[in-house]
Design a protein around this motif. Structure first.
Motif, PDB file in Angstrom:
ATOM      1  N   MET A  40      41.661  31.124  25.342  1.00  0.00           N
ATOM      2  CA  MET A  40      41.067  32.416  25.123  1.00  0.00           C
ATOM      3  C   MET A  40      40.288  32.984  26.074  1.00  0.00           C
ATOM      4  O   MET A  40      39.860  34.068  26.265  1.00  0.00           O
ATOM      5  CB  MET A  40      40.735  32.821  23.535  1.00  0.00           C
ATOM      6  N   GLU A  41      39.602  31.704  26.342  1.00  0.00           N
ATOM      7  CA  GLU A  41      38.364  32.005  27.596  1.00  0.00           C
ATOM      8  C   GLU A  41      38.999  32.745  28.786  1.00  0.00           C
ATOM      9  O   GLU A  41      38.470  33.774  29.114  1.00  0.00           O
ATOM     10  CB  GLU A  41      37.753  30.887  28.059  1.00  0.00           C
ATOM     11  N   LEU A  42      40.097  32.288  29.331  1.00  0.00           N
ATOM     12  CA  LEU A  42      40.883  33.223  30.363  1.00  0.00           C
ATOM     13  C   LEU A  42      41.134  34.562  30.067  1.00  0.00           C
ATOM     14  O   LEU A  42      40.931  35.577  31.084  1.00  0.00           O
ATOM     15  CB  LEU A  42      41.809  32.319  30.826  1.00  0.00           C
ATOM     16  N   ASN A  43      41.675  34.758  28.923  1.00  0.00           N
ATOM     17  CA  ASN A  43      42.110  36.181  28.461  1.00  0.00           C
ATOM     18  C   ASN A  43      40.925  37.136  28.497  1.00  0.00           C
ATOM     19  O   ASN A  43      40.890  38.213  28.873  1.00  0.00           O
ATOM     20  CB  ASN A  43      42.778  35.793  27.118  1.00  0.00           C
ATOM     21  N   ARG A  44      39.755  36.611  27.944  1.00  0.00           N
ATOM     22  CA  ARG A  44      38.543  37.434  27.641  1.00  0.00           C
ATOM     23  C   ARG A  44      38.191  37.760  29.274  1.00  0.00           C
ATOM     24  O   ARG A  44      37.565  38.871  29.329  1.00  0.00           O
ATOM     25  CB  ARG A  44      37.658  36.459  26.854  1.00  0.00           C
TER      26      ARG A  44
ATOM     27  N   ILE B 288      39.453  38.305  31.823  1.00  0.00           N
ATOM     28  CA  ILE B 288      40.615  39.139  32.754  1.00  0.00           C
ATOM     29  C   ILE B 288      40.337  40.307  31.981  1.00  0.00           C
ATOM     30  O   ILE B 288      40.337  41.701  32.569  1.00  0.00           O
ATOM     31  CB  ILE B 288      42.173  38.777  32.786  1.00  0.00           C
ATOM     32  N   SER B 289      40.249  40.368  30.625  1.00  0.00           N
ATOM     33  CA  SER B 289      40.018  41.685  29.793  1.00  0.00           C
ATOM     34  C   SER B 289      38.900  42.523  30.386  1.00  0.00           C
ATOM     35  O   SER B 289      38.732  43.682  30.338  1.00  0.00           O
ATOM     36  CB  SER B 289      40.180  41.362  28.438  1.00  0.00           C
ATOM     37  N   ALA B 290      37.697  41.733  30.457  1.00  0.00           N
ATOM     38  CA  ALA B 290      36.528  42.208  30.819  1.00  0.00           C
ATOM     39  C   ALA B 290      36.652  42.813  32.287  1.00  0.00           C
ATOM     40  O   ALA B 290      36.220  43.970  32.318  1.00  0.00           O
ATOM     41  CB  ALA B 290      35.388  41.146  30.863  1.00  0.00           C
ATOM     42  N   ILE B 291      37.401  42.271  33.261  1.00  0.00           N
ATOM     43  CA  ILE B 291      37.479  42.747  34.470  1.00  0.00           C
ATOM     44  C   ILE B 291      38.297  44.168  34.282  1.00  0.00           C
ATOM     45  O   ILE B 291      37.909  45.123  34.877  1.00  0.00           O
ATOM     46  CB  ILE B 291      38.457  41.993  35.280  1.00  0.00           C
ATOM     47  N   LYS B 292      39.191  44.039  33.385  1.00  0.00           N
ATOM     48  CA  LYS B 292      40.232  45.381  33.295  1.00  0.00           C
ATOM     49  C   LYS B 292      39.627  46.419  32.606  1.00  0.00           C
ATOM     50  O   LYS B 292      39.853  47.580  32.596  1.00  0.00           O
ATOM     51  CB  LYS B 292      41.518  45.006  32.142  1.00  0.00           C
ATOM     52  N   GLU B 293      38.376  45.943  31.660  1.00  0.00           N
ATOM     53  CA  GLU B 293      37.678  47.324  31.139  1.00  0.00           C
ATOM     54  C   GLU B 293      36.862  47.973  32.062  1.00  0.00           C
ATOM     55  O   GLU B 293      36.541  49.065  32.087  1.00  0.00           O
ATOM     56  CB  GLU B 293      36.749  46.660  29.945  1.00  0.00           C
ATOM     57  N   LYS B 294      36.396  46.979  33.134  1.00  0.00           N
ATOM     58  CA  LYS B 294      35.794  47.770  34.209  1.00  0.00           C
ATOM     59  C   LYS B 294      36.319  48.512  35.239  1.00  0.00           C
ATOM     60  O   LYS B 294      36.049  49.603  36.155  1.00  0.00           O
ATOM     61  CB  LYS B 294      34.839  46.809  35.132  1.00  0.00           C
ATOM     62  N   GLN B 295      37.745  47.896  35.664  1.00  0.00           N
ATOM     63  CA  GLN B 295      38.336  48.204  36.819  1.00  0.00           C
ATOM     64  C   GLN B 295      40.056  48.272  36.095  1.00  0.00           C
ATOM     65  O   GLN B 295      40.614  47.311  35.804  1.00  0.00           O
ATOM     66  CB  GLN B 295      38.418  47.395  37.816  1.00  0.00           C
ATOM     67  N   SER B 296      40.464  49.758  35.911  1.00  0.00           N
ATOM     68  CA  SER B 296      41.807  49.627  35.116  1.00  0.00           C
ATOM     69  C   SER B 296      42.752  49.509  36.280  1.00  0.00           C
ATOM     70  O   SER B 296      43.987  48.996  35.931  1.00  0.00           O
ATOM     71  CB  SER B 296      41.835  51.138  34.757  1.00  0.00           C
TER      72      SER B 296
END
Length: 322
Positions: A1-5, A7-15
């Motif tokens: 889940m660490e890795l998922n979080r 990449i999710s954080a990056i996607k929130e900043k940069q779609s």
């Protein structure tokens, strides 16, 4: 889940992410290769590149910007070129993930995100760096493009460490036989294909050249018949790493040629350790490098013992300014 979080954080900043860069030196660079290979084979839109750190620093790609993810990797977190590359990527606006074993090491200073991995605890722990970077690549692909075999990859991640430990527990006799047979050779050639290509490369340049001072060359099985096979002769030493998956045919072709001319050949075959029985055929290619790396680490250790040359022994590294 660490890795998922992450990449999710990056996607929130940069779609929109257009490029993924993997940056490291030596073995750390090689351990980034399976992730790069995975993205190249499965991404329809994402561009991906693998750089040795100083190449990235001296000839920085113009596409390094806020639409790129840069993953830098250093075991001890202090490799000067990789630390510099991490800082440079941050300055260019990229989303930077540092992967290291050492908490609060220099590589983490300018990284937006940090992934820590094991190393000393077990053979499986030594493969965490490679495996976690492949996990990052899997999350990048799934979150930004979608990936139909995502669940099968997750299942593979759940199983690979156990497979590694089972494999290394049974391989010491074969490793000792390899060490006894190759201990006096002046050169050893190492070959593979697919996601395992740079496992062969790192075994050649790090475990043989750096840690054993044995001359070595490495080449892709697909390139073998376009030059290197001319040096094949009776008793010329080769180590062939065979994959379970799409590129196995290349491995088998190379093996047949080596055997035809009685080359001194040792084969480490992922099939012998049950990889394809445990991990889905749709994704098995990407787990060969971890399993095979764990096994050949034992081979290197046995070679070091019989040659009375510890893997930690150096002539120049850590001793000179260079």
């Amino acid at each position: 889940m660490e890795l998922n979080r992450i990449i999710s954080a990056i996607k929130e900043k940069q779609s929109e992410i257009k490029s993924v860069f993997f940056v490291g030196c030596g073995a750390s660079k090689a351990e980034l290769y399976p992730a790069k290979y995975f993205l190249e084979g499965n991404a329809k839109h994402l561009r991906t590149s693998l750089y040795t750190a100083n190449e990235f620093n001296y000839a920085t790609p113009v596409s390094v910007d806020d639409t790129s993810i840069v993953i830098t990797c250093s075991l001890g977190g202090a490799t000067p070129e990789t630390v510099e590359a991490t800082t440079l990527a941050k300055e260019k606006g990229a989303h930077v993930i540092a992967v290291t074993h050492v908490e609060d090491s220099a590589i983490t200073t300018d990284a937006e995100y940090v992934v820590y991995h094991g190393f000393h605890e077990s053979y499986a722990a030594k493969m965490e760096k490679m495996t976690k970077v492949l996990g990052l690549a899997t999350e990048i692909l799934n979150q930004f493009e979608g990936y139909q075999h995502y669940e099968k990859m997750l299942d593979g991640f759940d199983k690979i460490y156990g497979l590694i430990e089972n494999a290394v527990s049974s391989v010491v006799p074969q490793a000792k036989a390899f060490a006894d047979a190759y201990k006096d050779d002046e050169v050893i050639y190492v070959m593979s294909s697919g996601a395992t290509h740079e496992v062969a490369y790192s075994f050649s340049i790090c475990l043989l050249m750096e840690m054993q001072w044995i001359n070595s060359g490495t080449f892709h099985d697909g390139e073998f018949f376009h030059g290197p096979f001319e040096i094949v002769d009776k008793d010329v030493p080769f180590l062939l790493l065979m994959n379970d998956g799409k590129t196995r045919g290349m491995d088998a072709r190379a093996l047949e040629f080596l055997q035809r001319f009685d080359a001194k050949t040792t084969v480490v075959d992922a099939k012998d350790f049950g990889l394809g029985s445990a991990i889905s055929s749709e994704v098995v290619d990407y787990f060969n490098p971890m399993l095979i790396s764990g096994v050949i680490r034992v081979y290197a250790e046995q070679l070091a013992i019989v040659r009375n040359h510890p893997l930690t022994k150096r002539r120049y590294m850590w001793k000179l300014e260079y």
